[in-house]
Design a protein around this motif. Structure first.
Motif, mmCIF file in Angstrom:
data_model
loop_
_atom_site.group_PDB
_atom_site.id
_atom_site.type_symbol
_atom_site.label_atom_id
_atom_site.label_comp_id
_atom_site.label_asym_id
_atom_site.label_seq_id
_atom_site.Cartn_x
_atom_site.Cartn_y
_atom_site.Cartn_z
ATOM 1 N N PHE A 1 4.042 -15.788 6.504
ATOM 2 C CA PHE A 1 4.894 -16.799 7.132
ATOM 3 C C PHE A 1 4.320 -18.209 6.986
ATOM 4 N N GLU B 1 6.944 -20.755 5.863
ATOM 5 C CA GLU B 1 7.885 -21.007 6.958
ATOM 6 C C GLU B 1 7.244 -21.878 8.031
ATOM 7 N N LYS C 1 13.856 -12.897 9.183
ATOM 8 C CA LYS C 1 12.423 -12.654 9.416
ATOM 9 C C LYS C 1 12.297 -11.973 10.784
#
Length: 657
Positions: free
Chosen positions: A408, A411, A555
């Motif tokens: 992640f 992100e 996600k």
């Protein structure tokens, strides 16, 4: 320090005296910084006077006033309406940002102490620090207006003042925080936990770090010496026994312990005080007493989940058997057996209170310590091997959590950029809006235009023409809602272009025409009332929107806790959180009642976002610094540091034998 009295004639408290000292030293610092550049005493006086008034407002020393009105300013004279003033006002915002970025650690720590200082008074400290960039920049604005400086003169002055302000303010923040430390002002502002009425003051104190620090020796050494002194005074000590008989007696005691554990018959409350314990030598009895103190403390520790207490209970017999044989259990260098206890306890403090035995980490711990109970002979070697295995398990759990969160990273980077953009937009609006701004227009700027500004900051940066144009539009709107005669005369001519710019801005954040029309409708009503000379529509201030917790599309294992709307003021972090490192163990209480426990898996480059990865599942939380700061009052929000359960137990035993 002379006695200070308050407005109502009340004698000053310690908080009043310290706050007065903070104010005086703040103004003195600004005077010193400005004095390196400004040669007009009247300018310096105007600058520090305005800063003092802002300090009083933000520190709750007086009612929040119309600062602009006090200095001849209104929302229509904030100078952004005219293109010639645009560069100055934007540079003042940028200076505000640079001052906060440069001094963020020092100012955050100081602001938390100031919160603590005023916690017991009838005054409330605002989210903005009274000694922070807000006071400095508002004072610079007041100086420019009072001395009627041109935008070019104002820009030149800002450029000259920046370096002295950065240097003097950072030193001042550090010095004032040290003075607050010396005065006993704590760094945290979380409410103290409610005392347990069943505990005496002495018992409460016995569990504190202050109790351990007050001991003349290390707690474990002190307990060992105390136990030796008691045993050596006993006439029936085992030292008088024949060595062969003594060895046989130890064999029998150890065998008896093994049988008790094997058949589950339990142990006496204290082996050391039993008939068998009376036959032990002073050194063996001291070791047994330490082990029993540690195990008793662990079995009742409220900071440990029941599952971890059960696991530690399985170590009681192996530790007692070791105490009968080892000559180094209580040596100066901490024995692997005691290190093992502390390692398991520190892990346990980070787990939920209701963690089940089936949790993978708990099941693995039980499997690793189980062989100690079956070993025919126990020595340092067996405990060292178990300690290494548990340490490998704990580190592997951490590595696994960080690896799961690493997917992640991209992100998180995007989230941080958006958070910084929203922060810059909110900060710009906070500095633009005067206290006399029309509530309808202010609600529009804070509710809608903040997203237009945030998008401009995200895509183009705050040095871009796009950002400057959006800032100018916001200020033209704020000025248009000021119902003075000159504004009314010009409004009809200016309104079409202003509305067109507002519509374009809202379209840039992909609002559909119907939403744009609905968003601008209250502003149109204000303009219509101004042109017609009617009373302005009444509107209440929009409530502050808290941070929100939610999933991220596609996600499923990632949740985000962040602000999505305008947020005024600054939210400092306690020093524990401001100085986090990767891999550190933390927990955060969330607004839905859940608690996120895990490891710090990522700290954003700008330190505006964290990734926290659960050690026992795939769950990852992204949390912004501002959202985290709002959760510091939750008792579930904490940074875990290694503590010694062995030392805690020894201290408790010494103070409450």
């Amino acid at each position: 320090m002379p006695q200070v009295t308050l407005t109502g004639g009340k004698p000053a408290t310690r908080a009043d005296l310290l706050l007065a000292h903070a104010r005086d030293s703040f103004l003195r610092t600004l005077r010193q910084a400005a004095g390196e550049v400004i040669r007009h005493p009247g300018w310096i006086n105007e600058f520090t006077f305005a800063a003092g008034e802002c300090f009083d407002e933000l520190a709750g020393l007086r009612e929040r006033q119309d600062f602009e009105q006090a200095h001849g300013l209104t929302a229509s004279r904030i100078s952004l309406v005219h293109d010639s003033d645009l560069d100055y006002s934007i540079e003042l915002m940028n200076l505000d940002q640079r001052l906060r970025d440069h001094c963020v650690r020092e100012l955050s720590a100081l602001h938390l102490r100031m919160r603590t200082l005023l916690a017991d008074t009838d005054r409330a400290l605002q989210d903005e620090s009274p000694v922070g960039s807000e006071s400095v920049c508002r004072a610079l604005r007041a100086l420019k207006e009072a001395e009627r400086l041109s935008p070019a003169e104002g820009l030149k002055l800002l450029g000259q003042l920046e370096e002295p302000l950065l240097r003097h303010l950072s030193a001042y923040y550090r010095e004032l925080e040290h003075q607050f430390v010396d005065a006993g002002i704590e760094t945290h502002y979380r409410a103290a936990p409610t005392p347990d009425p069943t505990l005496s003051i002495a018992e409460d104190w016995a569990h504190s770090a202050a109790a351990r620090a007050s001991l003349p020796l290390h707690p474990l050494d002190a307990l060992r010496l105390a136990a030796l002194a008691r045993r050596e005074a006993m006439p029936q000590a085992m030292t008088s026994l024949d060595p062969g008989l003594a060895s046989a007696m130890l064999e029998r005691v150890e065998a008896w312990l093994g049988e008790r554990q094997h058949y589950g018959e339990g142990l006496p409350a204290s082996l050391g005080t039993s008939e068998l314990g009376a036959l032990l030598s002073p050194s063996k009895a001291a070791a047994v007493e330490v082990v029993e103190a540690v195990c008793t403390h662990a079995s009742a520790s409220p900071s440990l989940p029941a599952t971890i207490r059960t696991i530690l209970a399985q170590l009681r017999v192996p530790l007692l058997r070791l105490a009968l044989r080892s000559e180094t259990l209580l040596a100066e260098k901490r024995h692997p057996a005691l290190l093992l206890v502390d390692l398991i306890a520190n892990l346990g403090r980070t787990l939920p209170a209701n963690c089940p035995p089936e949790l993978p980490i708990c099941r693995a711990l039980m499997q690793l310590i189980h062989p100690l109970g079956k070993a025919p002979r126990l020595s340092e070697k067996e405990f060292a091997a178990t300690f290494d295995s548990v340490e490998t398990l704990v580190r592997g759990r951490q590595r696994g959590a960080l690896a799961r969160a690493s997917v992640f990273a991209e992100e998180a980077s995007r989230l941080e950029r958006r958070e910084v953009a929203l922060h810059q937009a909110s900060r710009a609006i906070y500095l633009m809006v005067g206290h006399q701004a029309n509530p309808v227009v202010q609600n529009f700027v804070e509710g809608y235009w903040v997203h237009v500004l945030a998008k401009a900051a995200y895509r183009y940066g705050t040095d871009s023409p796009q950002w400057a144009a959006r800032i100018q539009t916001a200020n033209r709107l704020l000025a248009s809602a000021n119902p003075d005669p000159a504004t009314r005369q010009q409004l009809l001519a200016q309104l079409p272009e202003l509305i067109r710019d507002l519509e374009q801005g809202l379209a840039s954040i992909r609002l559909i025409p119907e939403k744009i029309r609905d968003g601008l409708a209250p502003c149109r009503e204000v303009h219509a009332a101004i042109i017609a000379g009617r009373p302005l529509p009444v509107s209440s201030r929009r409530p502050s929107v808290p941070a929100s917790l939610g999933p991220v599309d596609e996600k499923p294992n990632l949740r985000v806790f962040k602000h999505k709307q305008y947020f005024a003021g600054e939210l400092p972090l306690a020093s524990d959180w401001a100085e986090l490192e990767l891999g550190q163990r933390v927990s955060v209480g969330l607004p839905d009642g859940s608690v996120m426990r895990g490891f710090v898996a990522l700290i954003g480059p700008l330190q505006h976002i964290l990734l926290i990865a659960d050690g026992d599942s795939d769950a990852v939380l992204a949390i912004t610094g501002r959202a985290l700061a709002q959760q510091l009052d939750s008792p579930q929000t904490r940074v875990f540091h290694d503590e010694s359960l062995v030392d805690e137990a020894a201290t408790e035993k010494l103070i409450n034998p």
